[in-house]
Design an enzyme around this catalytic site. Structure first.
Site: not given
Ligand code: BGC
Length: 758
Positions: A299-300
């Site tokens: 995920d970012w």
């Protein structure tokens, strides 16, 4: 996570001090794919043998991997954010699509394309900007789950996948199936409810639909990312068996059905380790036990290390600018050169990306932007919404509305101009612009986006001679005056949910409970149409005549709501989550953590284990406001002839008849639950099968369903197998988790099945 996200966190801080079928992708391309192969000249294939579509994905990935330099390999494991981050001095990679989630460089010399990544689950999302990209939005994930119709989930996935391709993306960050453990989780609207079987089947079908466009879909968030409060630091405590029978089961079923090219590891920690450096989650569960052959992207902002993350099974750092450091850049190169990450593991990381690109057709079918038929796509979204809307109450059959109405009051939620959507990275901006501007948080995850599909206009179109008037609902006295002067009042009530923020409680915000109460007192013919991210409390339920749960109904939501209200289509949505009668019925009084201190580490103990949603309610004998699986119709269905068999191989199948005994056509969702003897399972019973069935008045059908043996078993962590206890069970044919219509005993011979239920 965008810069908007970071800024908004500050704002949030101040303000508050989400069918098994596998694709034989290793096989040579089928005949339909031959055109691609013919397009390659013999010389091309001689120079680049991995372009030979007669070879399987494994062979092709191996061939090209051998040709790649260290630096070329590094490109494939490093993702850039697709928007500027002014506070970090980062300007979007020039090749990234504007306002997009991410970009991964390709290797043009070898014919390996770049990866263009867009969120998300309901359509091609956009980062907030002056000119956000505009696309068709499906209803929210929980709405699609409420259809209980995997065919619609597939069709929706196919539609948004085609828009992704047409807009120049070959990776869609959609396929979101975090289990609803707590209805206050701000991302529940993105997910598929509380039951692992329903959620897995629905999201698996959507993933398959997306990937039918040669666009890679991303199963997320892996795993146990079930709350937004403290999501970057929370440590989720849960045992292996309980996890595999709940959150992981939903992900596993979606994985088996959808066969996604990529999986996104989550922000949170699980039993001490960050999800993106969890050997247990990534190497053991996902890759070893489930046999996932694609790649794990982070995920970012979810990466915290180079060596531990790479060795734990993370294959690609996404939106690297959100992390403290470009962990999978030079640091990874150095780690490989020094042997801290073996060359074999590094090659495996790259191989996994390449393999997915070949397997999903991303290499053979280069993206080409093209025009989109938005009208046709709105119809797909509308079909989804029409089956998603749940009729919760219909006193004296007040619905459907007749067309003889003279004076109708429409109150609240900007229903004069549009329908609400959920906020955050999955935000799709509507074609033609937002119906309402300047509402909600000024920074991400705002604004509140309303799609220009007006319920009021759709209603007025069906009542050409009636007086249909609107009141915003902000002033209760004015709304009451309008309701008093009308034959009928429809209150549109809303609850905006957004990524990064859990809701503080399950009450409708902004004094809407008082509004509904007052309007209902003023006019007995009051209907409430809810647009919520998930379950809400309804203190006014006894006062109102009817209630529809419309979720966030997507691009054509206004039209879908009107069609249900006027009986052009009979409601057939069923709740994919329990609506509690009170918050004290939930496993925890409040969501753990402190929204004001998002980076202060804490632990949440999933003491409820696999007893999630209706299972918890069953276990504790709590009476919900509305049970899981619940939903009314404009027609009546009767059930009969329930029978169950166990084959020689132990396969359980159930059959029954269903009849539309009413006077209008409709769809129903008969549900099969099986209950076990006390304390054998995490809870008294489990949903094991369901089917959406369309029936004309008077029509009846015989339905046969088979049961995945894992749904009858208890996972044994030591033996890594699903064990079915020999003995007596009950099969329930039911309208919801608590409305059994028939029940029969079932004697299971007992047995053991492997991780895949075989
Ligand atoms: C979300 C992901 C999303 C990513 C890229 C993150 O904040 O958790 O679901 O795909 O951003 O926008």
């Amino acid at each position: 996570m965008t810069h908007h996200k970071i800024i908004s966190w500050l704002t949030v801080l101040c303000a508050f001090s989400g069918v098994a079928m596998t694709v034989a992708e290793d096989q040579p391309a089928p005949a339909a794919e031959q055109s691609v192969q013919e397009a390659q000249t013999a010389q091309d294939i001689e120079a680049k043998p991995w372009m030979d579509t007669a070879l399987g994905a494994d062979a092709r990935a191996q061939l090209v991997l051998k040709e790649m330099t260290m630096d070329e390999k590094l490109r494939l494991v490093f993702g850039y954010f697709g928007d500027d981050l002014p506070h970090k001095g980062y300007t979007r990679h020039p090749q990234a699509r504007p306002d997009s989630a991410g970009y991964v460089e390709g290797v043009p010399r070898l014919g390996i394309p770049a990866l263009y990544q867009a969120d998300g689950g309901i359509g091609v999302a956009s980062q907030p900007s002056d000119k956000p990209r505009e696309h068709t939005a499906l209803p929210s994930g929980i709405a699609t789950a409420a259809t209980w119709n995997p065919e619609l989930a597939f069709a929706g996935g196919a539609m948004i996948g085609s828009e992704a391709r047409a807009a120049g993306f070959n990776v869609l960050l959609g396929g979101s199936v975090n289990l609803m453990r707590d209805p206050r989780n701000g991302r529940n609207f993105e997910y598929a409810g509380e039951d692992p079987y329903l959620a897995g089947v629905m999201v698996g079908a959507q993933i398959k639909g997306v990937q039918s466009n040669h666009v890679i879909s991303t199963l997320k968030h892996f795993a146990l990312n079930d709350q937004e409060t403290g999501r970057m630091v929370v440590d989720v405590n849960i045992g292996d068996a309980a996890a595999r029978m709940s959150d992981l089961l939903a992900l596993q079923l979606a994985f088996e059905i959808g066969n996604p090219g990529s999986v996104m590891c989550a922000y949170n920690r699980v039993n001490g380790a960050y999800a993106c450096e969890s050997d247990y989650l990534l190497n053991k569960v996902l890759k070893r036990d489930w046999g996932f052959k694609g790649w794990v992207m982070s995920d970012w902002g979810a990466v915290h290390s180079t060596i531990p993350a790479a060795n734990a099974g993370l294959d690609q750092q996404s939106g690297a600018q959100f992390d403290q450091s470009p962990y999978f850049g030079d640091a990874l190169k150095e780690a490989v050169e020094n042997g801290h990450v073996s060359q074999a593991r590094f090659d495996d990381m790259v191989f996994r990306v390449l393999r997915a690109m070949f397997a999903k057709g991303v290499v053979d079918h280069p993206i080409k932007t093209s025009p989109i038929d938005f009208a046709a796509h709105a119809a797909i979204s509308q079909a989804d919404a029409e089956e998603a809307i749940v009729l919760l109450k219909n006193a004296n059959k007040i619905l459907p509305l007749g067309t003889a109405l003279q004076k109708l009051a429409i109150i609240g939620a900007h229903a004069d101009v549009g329908v609400l959507s959920g906020g955050g990275s999955s935000q799709v901006y509507p074609v033609g612009g937002m119906a309402v501007k300047g509402v909600g948080p000024k920074t991400w995850p705002g604004p509140m986006v309303y799609y220009p599909s007006s319920p009021m206009k759709a209603i007025q179109a069906r009542l050409p001679n009636a007086q249909v008037r609107f009141d915003s609902g902000t002033d209760i006295a004015s709304a009451v005056a309008l309701a008093e002067a009308s034959d009928f009042a429809i209150v549109f009530a809303q609850q905006w949910m957004a990524e990064s923020i859990d809701v503080p409680n399950l009450s409708l915000p902004d004094n809407q409970d008082a509004l509904i109460d007052a309007v209902a007192k003023a006019n007995p013919n009051t209907i409430v149409v809810l647009q919520t991210g998930g379950p809400v409390l309804m203190p006014w339920i006894e006062q109102v005549a009817g209630v529809l749960e419309a979720w966030y109904p997507g691009s054509a939501g206004g039209e879908a709501i009107a069609r249900i209200l006027f009986g052009e289509v009979s409601p057939s949505g069923r709740l994919p989550a329990t609506f509690p009668a009170a918050e004290n019925q939930l496993p925890r009084a409040k969501i753990d953590g402190d929204p004001a201190k998002p980076f202060q580490r804490f632990t949440t103990n999933y003491h409820e284990g696999a007893a999630v949603g209706y299972k918890w309610f069953d276990l504790k004998s709590h009476k919900p406001l509305f049970p899981f699986g619940y939903g009314m119709s404009y027609t009546d269905f009767s059930y009969g002839d329930l029978a169950a068999q166990v084959s020689d191989t132990g396969q359980v199948s159930v059959s029954f008849t269903i009849k539309n005994s009413g006077v209008v056509a409709g769809k129903d969702v008969p549900q099969i639950y099986i209950s076990a003897q006390k304390d054998l399972w995490e809870a008294p019973k489990r949903l094991v099968a369901f089917q959406k069935i369309a029936l004309e008045p008077g029509e009846s059908k015989t339905v046969s369903l088979t049961v995945d043996p894992r749904l009858l078993a208890v996972y044994d962590s030591k033996d890594k197998a699903w064990k079915i206890t020999k003995g007596e069970y009950q099969v329930l044919l039911s309208r919801s988790a608590i409305e059994p219509q028939a029940s029969i005993p079932l004697r299971l011979p007992g047995g053991v099945v492997n991780l895949q239920g075989k």
